[in-house]
Design an enzyme around this catalytic site. Structure first.
Site, mmCIF file in Angstrom:
data_model
loop_
_atom_site.group_PDB
_atom_site.id
_atom_site.type_symbol
_atom_site.label_atom_id
_atom_site.label_comp_id
_atom_site.label_asym_id
_atom_site.label_seq_id
_atom_site.Cartn_x
_atom_site.Cartn_y
_atom_site.Cartn_z
ATOM 1 N N GLU A 1 81.678 90.736 199.826
ATOM 2 C CA GLU A 1 81.972 90.243 198.479
ATOM 3 C C GLU A 1 82.831 88.991 198.584
ATOM 4 O OE1 GLU A 1 84.365 93.246 196.470
ATOM 5 O OE2 GLU A 1 85.295 93.814 198.355
ATOM 6 N N ASP B 1 92.945 88.674 194.358
ATOM 7 C CA ASP B 1 91.720 87.871 194.424
ATOM 8 C C ASP B 1 91.983 86.382 194.212
ATOM 9 O OD1 ASP B 1 90.543 90.417 194.521
ATOM 10 O OD2 ASP B 1 90.284 90.454 192.349
#
Length: 544
Positions: free
Chosen positions: A196, A15
């Site tokens: 997301e 991420d």
């Protein structure tokens, strides 16, 4: 030609959020249940990176005791405004099961989002301020008009809903450290689903929204949309995806997605993103989700694409035209004759490490105090580092005198509470014994323990050797030159996202390190004299 070797941050570093301040580049990555929270790496040429900070390091910022596996810190976002660094993150407290006996019900999950700030990236960051809890993957966008906005995905827990309800945005007051006004749902995502990881960038008159879609597995992807109005509506990129490795489970870089853009000093866009490297011939990534980077291009139609326009990841992109800036190699010698834990090590969940370990109670040793059983979600004396290579050797030496079968200490390869290999010293019928504990969803029983015979007195050295899918343990006394090989050729690939119990999250990666348990509650300590890790593309040490 100088190239960048992907991944730039090997081992569990998912991420990525990338930021440039002047000539300095920073990447923040998720740490989930590992403490301290968030890793921030620094580079000046995009090729050479060093760890400079783990900013969430005290209870007023982060306390994950009790958090389930793969919860804790998700998707931090690093930005810069008002002459200071801003870090926004989710501290996931619950990961609800979405199905029971095949029926799809409510998915109740807790996603509190927090912000911290600091004038220097490696300084003492502020206490955490709660902003909202409506969904995960928060990010800050600082607009040209001086206003800041917070984005996050919106979670819909109701039965029969899509869970991933889209991307919302709300005005953020930097001075008051709070959200103001009402949130706006600006993007519902594409047919790929699982929308997301949002980020917004302003280029000319366009607001470009970048999101992750397709889930964090084999179909993961980077998707973009744009609008002339920050609040939308947003038009989806005409190519569908900007970057993906969908359909390829055996390539050098797979599972690519969850990206973030940075602009070099000359205006060139680069995309950083997470990826996985499966073991050859097995679609399992024992190193977890890693961070890669590559150059991109703004085309004449105003949309971002890869250099070839193929939306594919690059294993070895050409390095940018920046002065090479390798960092000094201050390699740790493996000894614990120091006053702080070596930076490569972390522990699990708790902001009170003094209850887990000490470098002072026995100078020259890392003392672990026996705490809860291996796999505990609360207080576990386990200190470990990321596995960064598929071929590796990890060795340690410990002095440990257990008094009952409830006490154990040794060398562990740990993915989470349901997946680990643990070679430990315990005691049976008054004699020290070597024991191999295995936890895996692939076992008939979730945890097995096998005794490997009596041990001599004195310190014992333990070794783990990995070579792709094979894992072998061995041991010897401190005075011996001969390794005693355990008669087990173990499957190292169970330590991966791809091996799991149904419904459980698996978002981290394998760690290797030292552990100590005392289920009697007496906190019996184990003393580790040293720990050595070696790894590489070729076999780092022969398996005897």
């Amino acid at each position: 030609m100088t190239v960048i070797s992907n991944p730039i941050l090997p081992g569990f570093n998912p991420d990525p959020s990338i930021l440039r301040v002047g000539d300095d580049f920073y990447i923040a990555t998720s740490t989930f249940e590992w403490y301290p929270g968030v890793q921030i790496h620094h580079s000046r040429d995009l090729k050479h990176w060093r760890l400079v900070a783990r900013p969430l390091a005290r209870a007023s910022q982060l306390d994950m005791r009790g958090a389930p596996d793969s919860c804790g810190v998700w998707a931090p976002d690093l930005s810069y405004a008002d002459g200071r660094f801003w870090l926004i993150f989710t501290d996931v407290k619950r990961y609800g099961v979405t199905t029971v006996n095949g029926a799809r019900g409510a998915s109740l999950r807790d996603f509190p989002n927090y912000v911290v700030h600091c004038d220097h990236v490696d300084g003492d960051w502020s206490d955490a301020t709660h902003l909202n809890s409506s969904g995960f993957d928060p990010a800050l966008f600082h607009d040209e008009d001086g206003r800041s906005w917070m984005l996050n995905m919106l979670w819909d827990h109701r039965p029969g809903r899509g869970r991933f309800a889209g991307i919302q945005i709300q005005l953020f007051d930097r001075a008051a450290l709070k959200l103001v006004g009402e949130p706006h749902l600006i993007f519902k995502g594409t047919d790929l689903g699982f929308t997301e990881g949002p980020h917004i960038y302003k280029r000319d008159e366009w607001y470009h929204l970048l999101v992750a879609e397709g889930g964090t597995g084999w179909d993961h992807a980077v998707v973009m949309a744009r609008s002339c109005d920050l609040l939308g509506p947003y038009e989806v990129h005409p190519d569908g995806v900007v970057l993906t490795a969908s359909g390829n489970r055996h390539g050098p870089l797979t599972r690519t997605g969850h990206g973030d853009l940075v602009e070099l000093q000359d205006g060139t866009p680069w995309l950083t993103y997470l990826c996985g490297r499966p073991v050859p011939e097995k679609a399992r990534c024992i190193l977890g989700r890693e961070t890669a980077i590559q150059p991109m291009r703004w085309h004449d139609d105003g949309w971002l694409r890869t250099l070839d326009g193929d939306a594919k990841p690059m294993e070895a992109p050409r390095a940018p035209d920046l002065p090479p800036m390798p960092w000094p190699q201050n390699r740790w010698n493996g000894r614990f004759d120091r006053d702080s834990l070596p930076p490569e090590f972390q522990w699990l969940r708790t902001p009170m490490p003094e209850r887990l370990f000490s470098l002072f109670d026995r100078p020259g040793f890392l003392r672990l105090y026996g705490r809860e059983t291996v796999g505990s979600h609360f207080e576990q004396a386990l200190v470990a580092r990321r596995l960064e290579h598929r071929r590796f050797t990890a060795t340690t030496c410990l002095d440990f005198a257990p008094r009952c079968f409830q006490q154990a200490a040794g060398l562990i390869l740990y993915y989470n509470s349901t997946k680990y290999y643990y070679l430990s010293i315990s005691v049976e019928e008054g004699a020290r014994e070597l024991q191999l504990m295995i936890a895996s969803p692939e076992l008939a029983e979730s945890v097995t323990i096998e005794g490997v015979g009596p041990l001599p007195e004195g310190p014992i050295e333990l070794r783990a050797q990995g070579d792709g899918d094979a894992l072998i343990f061995s041991w010897r006394s401190e005075e011996s030159s001969v390794w005693q090989i355990l008669p087990h050729r173990l499957d190292g690939t169970i330590l991966s996202d791809e091996v799991t119990f149904p419904g459980l999250p698996n978002f981290t990666g394998t760690f290797v390190g030292m552990a100590c348990q005392d289920a009697s509650g007496m906190a019996t300590p184990a003393d580790f004299a040293w720990f050595l890790y070696e790894g590489g593309d070729d076999r780092c040490a022969p398996v005897d």
